[in-house]
Design an enzyme around this catalytic site. Structure first.
Site, PDB file in Angstrom:
ATOM      1  N   GLY A   1       0.767  -1.235   0.000  1.00 33.04           N
ATOM      2  CA  GLY A   1       0.000   0.000   0.000  1.00 33.04           C
ATOM      3  C   GLY A   1       0.794   1.278   0.000  1.00 33.04           C
ATOM      4  O   GLY A   1       0.214   2.363  -0.058  1.00 33.04           O
TER       5      GLY A   1
ATOM      6  N   GLU B   1       4.387  -6.700   1.053  1.00 32.20           N
ATOM      7  CA  GLU B   1       3.762  -7.111  -0.207  1.00 32.20           C
ATOM      8  C   GLU B   1       3.499  -5.917  -1.115  1.00 32.20           C
ATOM      9  O   GLU B   1       2.346  -5.537  -1.307  1.00 32.20           O
ATOM     10  CB  GLU B   1       2.416  -7.786   0.074  1.00 32.20           C
ATOM     11  N   PRO B   2       4.525  -5.322  -1.681  1.00 29.08           N
ATOM     12  CA  PRO B   2       4.266  -4.202  -2.586  1.00 29.08           C
ATOM     13  C   PRO B   2       3.654  -4.671  -3.905  1.00 29.08           C
ATOM     14  O   PRO B   2       4.055  -5.710  -4.442  1.00 29.08           O
ATOM     15  CB  PRO B   2       5.669  -3.624  -2.831  1.00 29.08           C
ATOM     16  N   GLY B   3       2.673  -3.937  -4.364  1.00 27.23           N
ATOM     17  CA  GLY B   3       2.113  -4.189  -5.683  1.00 27.23           C
ATOM     18  C   GLY B   3       2.467  -3.012  -6.576  1.00 27.23           C
ATOM     19  O   GLY B   3       3.393  -3.050  -7.391  1.00 27.23           O
ATOM     20  N   ARG B   4       1.740  -1.905  -6.362  1.00 30.83           N
ATOM     21  CA  ARG B   4       1.972  -0.698  -7.164  1.00 30.83           C
ATOM     22  C   ARG B   4       3.428  -0.238  -7.080  1.00 30.83           C
ATOM     23  O   ARG B   4       3.946   0.328  -8.033  1.00 30.83           O
ATOM     24  CB  ARG B   4       1.026   0.409  -6.726  1.00 30.83           C
TER      25      ARG B   4
ATOM     26  N   TYR C   1     -11.556   5.706  -8.100  1.00 31.41           N
ATOM     27  CA  TYR C   1     -11.164   6.387  -6.868  1.00 31.41           C
ATOM     28  C   TYR C   1     -10.332   7.642  -7.078  1.00 31.41           C
ATOM     29  O   TYR C   1      -9.467   7.964  -6.272  1.00 31.41           O
ATOM     30  CB  TYR C   1     -10.517   5.448  -5.848  1.00 31.41           C
TER      31      TYR C   1
ATOM     32  N   CYS D   1     -18.743   5.316 -22.820  1.00 28.23           N
ATOM     33  CA  CYS D   1     -20.003   6.036 -22.654  1.00 28.23           C
ATOM     34  C   CYS D   1     -20.379   6.191 -21.187  1.00 28.23           C
ATOM     35  O   CYS D   1     -21.355   5.616 -20.712  1.00 28.23           O
ATOM     36  CB  CYS D   1     -21.113   5.331 -23.420  1.00 28.23           C
ATOM     37  N   GLU D   2     -19.584   6.942 -20.481  1.00 30.98           N
ATOM     38  CA  GLU D   2     -19.800   7.265 -19.076  1.00 30.98           C
ATOM     39  C   GLU D   2     -19.230   8.655 -18.883  1.00 30.98           C
ATOM     40  O   GLU D   2     -18.073   8.895 -19.239  1.00 30.98           O
ATOM     41  CB  GLU D   2     -19.009   6.310 -18.165  1.00 30.98           C
TER      42      GLU D   2
ATOM     43  N   TYR E   1      -2.690  -1.578 -11.521  1.00 29.06           N
ATOM     44  CA  TYR E   1      -4.161  -1.599 -11.479  1.00 29.06           C
ATOM     45  C   TYR E   1      -4.795  -0.933 -12.690  1.00 29.06           C
ATOM     46  O   TYR E   1      -5.860  -0.347 -12.606  1.00 29.06           O
ATOM     47  CB  TYR E   1      -4.665  -0.945 -10.180  1.00 29.06           C
TER      48      TYR E   1
HETATM   49  C1  PLP Z   1      -3.532  -5.173  -2.832  1.00 31.12           C
HETATM   50  C2  PLP Z   1      -2.758  -5.763  -1.726  1.00 31.12           C
HETATM   51  C3  PLP Z   1      -1.406  -5.472  -1.606  1.00 31.12           C
HETATM   52  C4  PLP Z   1      -0.661  -4.518  -2.516  1.00 31.12           C
HETATM   53  O1  PLP Z   1      -1.091  -3.218  -2.394  1.00 31.12           O
HETATM   54  P1  PLP Z   1      -0.331  -2.061  -3.189  1.00 31.12           P
HETATM   55  O2  PLP Z   1      -1.103  -0.857  -2.825  1.00 31.12           O
HETATM   56  O3  PLP Z   1      -0.403  -2.355  -4.628  1.00 31.12           O
HETATM   57  O4  PLP Z   1       1.069  -2.030  -2.678  1.00 31.12           O
HETATM   58  C5  PLP Z   1      -0.707  -6.122  -0.608  1.00 31.12           C
HETATM   59  N1  PLP Z   1      -1.311  -6.987   0.229  1.00 31.12           N
HETATM   60  C6  PLP Z   1      -2.626  -7.272   0.138  1.00 31.12           C
HETATM   61  C7  PLP Z   1      -3.232  -8.237   1.073  1.00 31.12           C
HETATM   62  C8  PLP Z   1      -3.390  -6.665  -0.827  1.00 31.12           C
HETATM   63  O5  PLP Z   1      -4.684  -6.943  -0.913  1.00 31.12           O
END
Ligand code: PLP
Length: 433
Positions: free
Chosen positions: A252, A291-294, A335, A362-363, A391
């Site tokens: 996050g 757990e980085p995603g973004r 968001y 079309c929104e 995302y």
């Molecule tokens: C989505 C998610 C993440 C990654 O979040 P980012 O904002 O992309 O870093 C990590 N852990 C869990 C459980 C998630 O659902």
């Protein structure tokens, strides 16, 4: 105009006004592969991962797990898997994508607040590394499906809602008591679930997990999170005897979409999530999972669109309409994500006009950017949105029966398609009349 930190590494504007990533001219890529086009840069993905690993260097044991949902493309996952980190998945589809990308299933965590029986069963057959219990129903389901299947007990994490509020969009808050995710700690539900897991045959409670939200710009709530998980892990140990050896702090941490935003402080974040763990006698040796995603893929991609036309409403607004939008990036509509843009073949011209970038769907809410300064845009111009890697493609849809974009991966001098452009026939493939 090209602000380094929100573009892939080695992005520059040539004398011809064209934006290039390394040797790759974005205009040439758009001509060759069409638009909308997502261009990921492997070197930027690796550098983003390195920033995480470096930030945690002094705080072992720590493991980084890529949150696959941010971008589940196998070609992107493969770049990350090769670096030897874990994967965090939220469905059987993501598990399979991560496996094809090269992540070992034994190094994956399976999340989800509503995991169907068949997905749980398949994850057990695949020998998922960590099963993250999210709800009492998950314990019953897991205990039933694990029965007689495994020689060794299934390693389980318990997802809790620590009651921590973060300053972000309401749709991105996940760690409060009023959330569909996690067992509330404050009501006693979390401890009750821990006891239930500890009693269940075939399950081994090894970890506590929480994810407090997304686009978090401040390290303070992560410190609160770590303290809350340490306190709860000790409570669980006292009540059940289960030794908690893993603490999952979720992801996050914000990434910058616009150059005016402050850079996230990964060093502060690393200190915040590890500090309370290292200070505690009982949990000092526990492994911290992040757990980085973004954070790994956001900066690595540029979205390319062709300008279709312009609509001027005097004294109100000018809309620059492009050939993509919420079908390939729903985040502004969902968001309020705020991106920036440049004209990719006119990037050295002064930005003289404030415009909104309208999507093609079309929104009314399909506006990719509410306000950005650009040179006067014409039909046929190429618009580039940086920091579009997370995302976007992952949440893409076929709304308005519109095919999803192609995706190209750059790696040094090489460029290759890692997702073909969808066709209209692809969309109808599963339909019957
Ligand atoms: C989505 C998610 C993440 C990654 O979040 P980012 O904002 O992309 O870093 C990590 N852990 C869990 C459980 C998630 O659902």
């Amino acid at each position: 105009m090209i602000e380094d930190a929100i573009w892939p590494l080695r992005t520059a504007v040539g004398r011809d006004g064209h934006v290039r990533i390394g040797t790759h001219d974005l205009a040439a890529l758009a001509d060759r592969y069409g638009t909308p086009l997502y261009v990921y840069d492997a070197e930027t993905i690796r550098a983003s991962l390195r920033e995480y690993v470096d930030a945690f260097f002094r705080y072992r044991p720590v493991r980084v797990a890529y949150s696959v949902k941010a971008c589940a493309l196998i070609g992107v996952g493969a770049v990350i898997a090769r670096e030897g980190v874990d994967a965090s998945v939220a469905s059987l589809g993501e598990l399979e994508a991560a496996r094809r990308a090269g992540f070992p299933v034994s190094r994956m965590e399976l999340h989800g607040n509503a995991k169907p029986d068949d997905e749980v069963a398949a994850a057990l057959v695949a020998r998922i590394g960590r099963f993250v219990v999210d709800g009492a129903h998950d314990i019953e389901r897991l205990a039933r499906l694990v029965h007689g299947r495994r020689h060794r007990p299934q390693a389980v994490w318990l997802r809790v809602a620590p009651g921590i509020k973060v300053d972000t969009h309401p749709h991105l808050v996940t760690g409060t008591v009023d959330s569909k995710f996690g067992a509330p700690v404050s009501t006693g539900e979390a401890l009750a679930q821990a006891q239930q897991i500890a009693r269940a045959k075939g399950l081994a409670l090894v970890g506590i997990h929480a994810h407090i939200g997304a686009q978090v710009r401040d390290a303070r709530p992560y410190g609160e999170l770590a303290r809350a998980l340490v306190a709860f892990a000790k409570e669980v140990h006292a009540a059940t005897g289960a030794p908690i050896t893993e603490l999952g702090m979720g992801g996050g941490v914000a990434v910058r979409l616009r150059s005016t935003e402050e850079a996230p402080l990964l060093d502060e974040y690393a200190r915040a999530v590890t500090g309370p763990v290292r200070k505690d006698r009982a949990l000092r040796g526990a492994t911290v999972y992040v757990e980085p995603g973004r954070g790994l893929v956001g900066r690595a991609a540029v979205a390319l669109y062709r300008v279709v036309g312009t609509k001027r409403v005097p004294n109100v607004r000018t809309f620059v309409a492009v050939d993509g939008g919420m079908g390939d990036n729903i985040r502004p509509a969902l968001y309020g994500a705020e991106y920036s843009a440049v004209l990719a073949a006119r990037a050295s011209e002064p930005a003289t006009e404030e415009v909104a970038v309208a999507g093609r769907y079309c929104e009314s809410g399909d506006v990719l950017i509410r306000s950005v300064r650009l040179p006067t845009a014409h039909s046929g111009d190429l618009l580039a949105i940086p920091a579009a890697g997370a995302y976007s493609v992952a949440m893409s849809s076929n709304y308005n029966e519109t095919p999803r974009p192609a995706v190209v991966l750059l790696d040094g001098a090489r460029a290759r398609v890692i997702r073909e452009r969808e066709t209209i026939e692809d969309i109808w493939r599963l339909e019957r009349r």
